[in-house]
Write a protein that holds these residues in place. Structure first.
Motif, PDB file in Angstrom:
ATOM      1  N   LEU A 182      28.085 -22.483   4.936  1.00  0.00           N
ATOM      2  CA  LEU A 182      28.993 -22.938   5.986  1.00  0.00           C
ATOM      3  C   LEU A 182      29.116 -21.869   7.061  1.00  0.00           C
ATOM      4  O   LEU A 182      29.070 -20.676   6.769  1.00  0.00           O
ATOM      5  CB  LEU A 182      30.376 -23.240   5.405  1.00  0.00           C
ATOM      6  CG  LEU A 182      30.484 -24.453   4.480  1.00  0.00           C
ATOM      7  CD1 LEU A 182      31.902 -24.570   3.934  1.00  0.00           C
ATOM      8  CD2 LEU A 182      30.094 -25.729   5.193  1.00  0.00           C
ATOM      9  N   LYS A 183      29.314 -22.303   8.307  1.00  0.00           N
ATOM     10  CA  LYS A 183      29.416 -21.360   9.412  1.00  0.00           C
ATOM     11  C   LYS A 183      30.672 -20.498   9.339  1.00  0.00           C
ATOM     12  O   LYS A 183      30.749 -19.464   9.992  1.00  0.00           O
ATOM     13  CB  LYS A 183      29.387 -22.102  10.745  1.00  0.00           C
ATOM     14  CG  LYS A 183      28.008 -22.619  11.120  1.00  0.00           C
ATOM     15  CD  LYS A 183      28.033 -23.269  12.484  1.00  0.00           C
ATOM     16  CE  LYS A 183      26.672 -23.805  12.849  1.00  0.00           C
ATOM     17  NZ  LYS A 183      26.691 -24.540  14.122  1.00  0.00           N
ATOM     18  N   VAL A 224      20.103 -23.007   5.407  1.00  0.00           N
ATOM     19  CA  VAL A 224      20.691 -23.921   6.380  1.00  0.00           C
ATOM     20  C   VAL A 224      22.160 -23.605   6.644  1.00  0.00           C
ATOM     21  O   VAL A 224      22.939 -23.361   5.721  1.00  0.00           O
ATOM     22  CB  VAL A 224      20.559 -25.380   5.877  1.00  0.00           C
ATOM     23  CG1 VAL A 224      21.340 -26.335   6.776  1.00  0.00           C
ATOM     24  CG2 VAL A 224      19.095 -25.783   5.832  1.00  0.00           C
ATOM     25  N   LEU A 225      22.520 -23.626   7.917  1.00  0.00           N
ATOM     26  CA  LEU A 225      23.901 -23.392   8.339  1.00  0.00           C
ATOM     27  C   LEU A 225      24.484 -24.661   8.942  1.00  0.00           C
ATOM     28  O   LEU A 225      23.810 -25.357   9.695  1.00  0.00           O
ATOM     29  CB  LEU A 225      23.946 -22.308   9.423  1.00  0.00           C
ATOM     30  CG  LEU A 225      23.858 -20.855   8.977  1.00  0.00           C
ATOM     31  CD1 LEU A 225      23.596 -19.993  10.200  1.00  0.00           C
ATOM     32  CD2 LEU A 225      25.146 -20.422   8.308  1.00  0.00           C
ATOM     33  N   THR A 226      25.714 -24.968   8.613  1.00  0.00           N
ATOM     34  CA  THR A 226      26.363 -26.104   9.243  1.00  0.00           C
ATOM     35  C   THR A 226      27.869 -25.903   9.239  1.00  0.00           C
ATOM     36  O   THR A 226      28.391 -25.000   8.580  1.00  0.00           O
ATOM     37  CB  THR A 226      25.993 -27.428   8.554  1.00  0.00           C
ATOM     38  OG1 THR A 226      26.440 -28.524   9.350  1.00  0.00           O
ATOM     39  CG2 THR A 226      26.602 -27.518   7.177  1.00  0.00           C
ATOM     40  N   THR A 227      28.579 -26.748   9.971  1.00  0.00           N
ATOM     41  CA  THR A 227      30.017 -26.590  10.118  1.00  0.00           C
ATOM     42  C   THR A 227      30.787 -27.219   8.969  1.00  0.00           C
ATOM     43  O   THR A 227      31.818 -26.712   8.534  1.00  0.00           O
ATOM     44  CB  THR A 227      30.486 -27.227  11.444  1.00  0.00           C
ATOM     45  OG1 THR A 227      29.687 -26.707  12.501  1.00  0.00           O
ATOM     46  CG2 THR A 227      31.936 -26.910  11.727  1.00  0.00           C
ATOM     47  N   PHE A 228      30.266 -28.322   8.439  1.00  0.00           N
ATOM     48  CA  PHE A 228      30.987 -29.059   7.407  1.00  0.00           C
ATOM     49  C   PHE A 228      30.200 -29.146   6.114  1.00  0.00           C
ATOM     50  O   PHE A 228      28.996 -29.391   6.137  1.00  0.00           O
ATOM     51  CB  PHE A 228      31.302 -30.477   7.895  1.00  0.00           C
ATOM     52  CG  PHE A 228      31.992 -30.517   9.226  1.00  0.00           C
ATOM     53  CD1 PHE A 228      33.337 -30.179   9.339  1.00  0.00           C
ATOM     54  CD2 PHE A 228      31.306 -30.883  10.369  1.00  0.00           C
ATOM     55  CE1 PHE A 228      33.975 -30.203  10.572  1.00  0.00           C
ATOM     56  CE2 PHE A 228      31.930 -30.920  11.604  1.00  0.00           C
ATOM     57  CZ  PHE A 228      33.277 -30.578  11.709  1.00  0.00           C
ATOM     58  N   ASP A 229      30.875 -28.993   4.978  1.00  0.00           N
ATOM     59  CA  ASP A 229      30.160 -29.073   3.706  1.00  0.00           C
ATOM     60  C   ASP A 229      29.776 -30.517   3.382  1.00  0.00           C
ATOM     61  O   ASP A 229      28.962 -30.768   2.509  1.00  0.00           O
ATOM     62  CB  ASP A 229      30.973 -28.459   2.557  1.00  0.00           C
ATOM     63  CG  ASP A 229      32.311 -29.149   2.338  1.00  0.00           C
ATOM     64  OD1 ASP A 229      32.739 -29.899   3.232  1.00  0.00           O
ATOM     65  OD2 ASP A 229      32.910 -28.935   1.279  1.00  0.00           O
ATOM     66  N   ARG A 273      22.241 -28.757  13.724  1.00  0.00           N
ATOM     67  CA  ARG A 273      22.319 -29.507  14.982  1.00  0.00           C
ATOM     68  C   ARG A 273      21.866 -28.639  16.155  1.00  0.00           C
ATOM     69  O   ARG A 273      22.568 -27.714  16.549  1.00  0.00           O
ATOM     70  CB  ARG A 273      23.741 -30.009  15.182  1.00  0.00           C
ATOM     71  CG  ARG A 273      24.136 -31.007  14.090  1.00  0.00           C
ATOM     72  CD  ARG A 273      25.412 -31.718  14.426  1.00  0.00           C
ATOM     73  NE  ARG A 273      25.562 -32.898  13.579  1.00  0.00           N
ATOM     74  CZ  ARG A 273      26.408 -32.990  12.584  1.00  0.00           C
ATOM     75  NH1 ARG A 273      27.196 -31.993  12.301  1.00  0.00           N
ATOM     76  NH2 ARG A 273      26.499 -34.088  11.857  1.00  0.00           N
ATOM     77  N   MET A 274      20.685 -28.954  16.662  1.00  0.00           N
ATOM     78  CA  MET A 274      20.123 -28.198  17.784  1.00  0.00           C
ATOM     79  C   MET A 274      19.401 -29.136  18.732  1.00  0.00           C
ATOM     80  O   MET A 274      18.964 -30.214  18.325  1.00  0.00           O
ATOM     81  CB  MET A 274      19.119 -27.150  17.272  1.00  0.00           C
ATOM     82  CG  MET A 274      19.714 -26.046  16.427  1.00  0.00           C
ATOM     83  SD  MET A 274      18.447 -24.815  16.014  1.00  0.00           S
ATOM     84  CE  MET A 274      17.309 -25.794  15.024  1.00  0.00           C
ATOM     85  N   PRO A 275      19.239 -28.745  20.000  1.00  0.00           N
ATOM     86  CA  PRO A 275      18.478 -29.575  20.953  1.00  0.00           C
ATOM     87  C   PRO A 275      16.978 -29.472  20.681  1.00  0.00           C
ATOM     88  O   PRO A 275      16.541 -28.661  19.866  1.00  0.00           O
ATOM     89  CB  PRO A 275      18.842 -28.943  22.305  1.00  0.00           C
ATOM     90  CG  PRO A 275      19.166 -27.523  21.975  1.00  0.00           C
ATOM     91  CD  PRO A 275      19.844 -27.569  20.636  1.00  0.00           C
TER      92      PRO A 275
END
Length: 208
Positions: free
Chosen positions: A93-94, A70-75, A46-48
């Protein structure tokens, strides 16, 4: 910025990893990757400007050898499946530890897929939701030998070459040969795409 700089410091502290650049959004990421040609791109979803999914797709389209982690907050992030299909080589995951982050970069740099059990489960759920296997994909399975199909299923389950070798009681070099042939026969770029192919072809199913 704080999260990005934190990752940069953690990775930069590793003796075998050099952080060559940072980007604030997907658009800048494309420019940085084109200019710096890094071995691995650590990509937020998620980026602008341009999200990580579209950025990953463009990076891989421009360079078939590009490796995106890829990095993200939720699996269970809705973009996980799409990112892997877009050509990402792995997923993290972050909240991963510094060691997991560094190890993840090394795994992807070495050409392996980074598919955590939670991601494998997520993929199975996603393909289950989509329903029947895709016919064109299913037809291409016929190009594989019985052993290659067996190896493909194990790759899709997130097994490493050494784990597959141990399970099949063969040399690890033999497994590497099988994986290489699978990728060539199916026209795939890496193990992650092979895993996605296996799900699309219905070779791996919920509980399978």
């Amino acid at each position: 910025m704080m999260v990005r700089e934190g990752f940069s410091v953690l990775l930069g502290a590793q003796p075998d990893i050099e952080v060559v650049g940072e980007a604030v959004d997907g658009r800048q990421a494309l420019a940085q990757v084109a200019a710096l040609r890094p071995d691995v791109v650590l990509m937020d979803i998620r980026m602008p400007e341009l999200n990580g999914l579209d950025a990953t797709r463009e990076i891989v389209a421009a360079d078939a050898d590009a490796k995106v982690l890829v990095l993200t907050t939720f699996d269970l992030d809705e973009y996980v499946y799409q990112a892997l299909r877009a050509g990402a080589s792995g997923f993290l995951l972050k909240d991963a530890s510094a060691r997991q982050l560094a190890d993840g970069v090394r795994v992807v740099a070495a050409g392996e897929a980074l598919l955590a059990p939670t991601v494998t489960k997520r993929l199975i759920q996603e393909f289950s939701r989509l329903g029947a296997p895709r016919a064109p994909t299913q037809e291409r399975v016929g190009d594989l030998t019985e052993r290659e199909t067996e190896v493909l299923v194990l790759v899709a389950q997130g097994r490493s070459n050494s784990e597959i070798a141990e399970g099949l009681v063969v040399a690890e070099s033999t497994v590497k040969t099988h994986v290489s042939r699978i990728l060539v026969k199916l026209g795939l770029r890496d193990r992650t795409q092979a895993a996605v192919f296996a799900y699309e072809a219905g070779l791996v199913t919920p509980g399978g």
